[in-house]
Write a protein that holds these residues in place. Structure first.
Motif, short mmCIF file in Angstrom:
data_model
loop_
_atom_site.label_atom_id
_atom_site.label_comp_id
_atom_site.label_asym_id
_atom_site.label_seq_id
_atom_site.Cartn_x
_atom_site.Cartn_y
_atom_site.Cartn_z
N GLY A 137 -31.80 12.30 -51.61
CA GLY A 137 -31.76 13.48 -50.75
C GLY A 137 -33.16 13.88 -50.32
N ASP A 138 -34.08 13.90 -51.30
CA ASP A 138 -35.47 14.26 -50.98
C ASP A 138 -36.09 13.28 -50.00
N ALA A 139 -35.83 11.99 -50.22
CA ALA A 139 -36.41 10.97 -49.33
C ALA A 139 -35.89 11.15 -47.91
N ARG A 140 -34.59 11.38 -47.80
CA ARG A 140 -34.01 11.55 -46.46
C ARG A 140 -34.50 12.84 -45.81
N ALA A 141 -34.69 13.89 -46.62
CA ALA A 141 -35.21 15.16 -46.08
C ALA A 141 -36.62 14.95 -45.52
N ARG A 142 -37.45 14.18 -46.26
CA ARG A 142 -38.81 13.92 -45.78
C ARG A 142 -38.79 13.17 -44.45
N THR A 143 -37.90 12.16 -44.36
CA THR A 143 -37.79 11.40 -43.11
C THR A 143 -37.39 12.31 -41.95
N ALA A 144 -36.38 13.15 -42.22
CA ALA A 144 -35.89 14.05 -41.16
C ALA A 144 -36.98 15.02 -40.73
N ASN B 149 -37.57 26.38 -50.31
CA ASN B 149 -38.62 25.85 -49.44
C ASN B 149 -38.00 24.93 -48.38
N VAL B 150 -38.85 24.51 -47.44
CA VAL B 150 -38.37 23.75 -46.29
C VAL B 150 -37.63 22.48 -46.72
N GLY B 151 -38.21 21.78 -47.71
CA GLY B 151 -37.60 20.54 -48.18
C GLY B 151 -36.18 20.76 -48.70
N ARG B 152 -36.02 21.82 -49.50
CA ARG B 152 -34.69 22.08 -50.07
C ARG B 152 -33.73 22.59 -49.01
#
Lengths: 254, 265
Positions: B113-120, B94-97
């Motif tokens: 990693g998940d937190a930074r992915a959400r921010t990006a 999925n997009v997040g991964r």
């Protein structure tokens, strides 16, 4: 859309009913004896009467089928991983994989049955040999079908061999592998039945093939058709199960 | 000088077959700049990008990263990110991964990693789409995911190789505005390879007009950083003027490339 779907289900069902009705009518009209061509009602009666015995045989055939499928998948995937490691390994092994594929297993089944003492193991081995080739070739092709741009991306981020394998190669190979699994499932059933024919084993662990042979010897043709019917149903169920598995595993891909 | 992210000093590239890919090239990218490379095919844009990405080494000259030689800094020390012409997403994730991928490869733990992915993802306007799959997204959205995947590493320099070439004009314009915001408001330093003159005119603070045979920088063209890059700018007289001047430079560079090619044959 809904009605198109309904037609695509209804039409073949209707055709089936019409064919069965014509079959039944022809048998009645021309008084064809059941030992030549049983009518659908004769087959249904045989199915009802011999049901428990035939189901027992079916279970034993399915046992061989699933054991063979498991062996073919594990063996096939291992061989594919080995082949993809280096071009040298592939060049050494690939001719033998092809030789194995083009040799009719039916022809070497008697040999296997002589060499391997335990009959269920011999049957499984025959069926697995028939089913393994699509697993090998599809997994191999899948492992190679990595998007080159994505592979370049992994290289730029200095991904390790293991990371590249599990995060890139294996998921990339999955669609091809699932297609191979679908073919291998059908071939496992074919292989199990063929092996049973060759082995001709009776007794408690007799499979459906043995039941068909026996029915032939005894001129019990309705029973033969009933056994055939059960094999077909089992084949359809396996096909449906792997198709469903394939859809579930690949549901997010385009 | 201390704000120079990347500098190329007389960098040359001669390929093993003897073809000169790049004549000595000098190039400086300062923090917060948007530098575009534009030019006819064979002008060495891709070669230059590959040198900077360290996919191959220069035949002569030196590349410096924050003032230190590339060889001394090493791959891990250069915080570079890439966006290609295709989004090159993993269809099974999925997009997040997908956005988390570079962090995963660098060994960042899952939670951060998940937190930074959400921010990006939020930065490219896709904060709501982390659970969706690439097949469910439009071409423009996939490209945004690809940009988010680049942003997630908080790179010092973003390399983009004709990233929006496959998109329709409307989507492309929206993404250009997005890129302008990321660069001029958020300070993302970008090196951008493009075929499209109007895209270079819209986005860049510096345009390098390149010529071919061998690849070299034919002209450098600076654009006022303080211009607000929005829809109004695209319709303005100033934009038309920049585009005209760039077109003249590009025409001259193409003409020179043709002459050079004829001289060689």
């Amino acid at each position: 859309m809904r009605s198109a779907q309904a037609i695509s289900i209804l039409a073949p069902v209707l055709l089936g009913i019409v064919v069965l009705a014509l079959w039944q009518g022809a048998c009645r009209l021309w008084h064809i004896p059941p030992y030549l061509m049983p009518s659908p009602s004769d087959i249904a009666a045989a199915l009802w009467h011999d049901g428990p015995a035939l189901l027992h045989a079916l279970l034993s055939t399915l046992e061989v089928t699933f054991a063979a499928l498991a062996a073919a998948v594990i063996g096939g995937v291992l061989v594919a991983f080995l082949l993809v490691q280096s071009p040298l390994i592939e060049r050494c092994l690939m001719p033998y994989v092809v030789i194995m594929q083009v040799t009719p297993i039916v022809a070497i089944a008697p040999l296997i049955i002589i060499l391997v003492k335990t009959t269920p193991v011999a049957l499984t081995l025959c069926a697995a040999l028939i089913a393994i080739f699509p697993v090998i070739s599809n997994t191999l092709q899948g492992l190679r079908s990595v998007d080159p741009d994505l592979a370049a991306y992994f290289r730029m981020y200095k991904a390790s061999r293991l990371q590249t394998l599990f995060r890139l190669r294996v998921p990339s190979a999955l669609p091809m592998f699932m297609a191979g699994l679908r073919i291998a499932t059908g071939l496992s059933l074919v292989g199990a039945v063929v092996a049973e024919f060759v082995a001709g084993t009776g007794g408690n662990s007799a499979g459906l093939a043995y039941e068909i042979l026996q029915s032939g010897f005894q001129m019990d043709i309705p029973r033969m058709f009933a056994a055939l019917f059960l094999i077909t149903v089992a084949g359809l169920a396996l096909y449906g199960a792997t198709a469903g598995l394939q859809r579930a595993v690949l549901r997010h891909r385009a | 000088m201390s704000d120079t992210v990347l500098s190329l000093d007389a960098v040359e590239k001669v390929f093993p077959n003897g073809v000169r890919g790049l004549a000595p090239v000098d190039l400086t990218v300062r923090a917060g700049e948007f530098v575009s490379l534009i030019g006819p095919s064979g002008c060495g844009k891709s070669t230059l990008l590959k040198l900077i990405a360290n996919l191959h080494g220069p035949s002569a000259g030196s590349l410096r990263w924050w003032g230190s030689d590339f060889r001394g800094v090493g791959q891990k020390g250069r915080r570079l990110a890439f966006v290609f012409q295709d989004a090159t997403l993993m269809p099974w994730a999925n997009v997040g991964r997908n956005v988390r991928l570079p962090l995963d490869l660098m060994g960042v733990d899952r939670a951060s990693g998940d937190a930074r992915a959400r921010t990006a993802l939020a930065r490219v306007g896709l904060g709501h789409a982390a659970e969706r799959y690439p097949a469910q997204l439009s071409g423009g959205m996939r490209m945004r995911v690809s940009i988010a995947r680049a942003l997630v590493t908080e790179p010092d320099l973003l390399l983009m190789d004709e990233p929006f070439g496959a998109l329709d004009e409307f989507t492309r314009n929206r993404l250009d505005e997005e890129m302008a915001r990321l660069c001029y408001q958020d300070g993302l330093t970008t090196l951008f390879v493009t075929h499209a003159l109007h895209e270079a005119a819209f986005l860049s603070s510096n345009v390098m007009v390149m010529a071919a045979h061998p690849g070299r920088i034919h002209a450098r063209y600076a654009i006022d950083r303080t211009i607000v890059r929005d829809e109004a700018f695209r319709l303005s007289e100033r934009f038309a003027e920049i585009s005209r001047e760039l077109a003249v430079l590009l025409e001259a560079a193409s003409h020179e490339s043709h002459l050079a090619a004829e001289m060689q044959t």
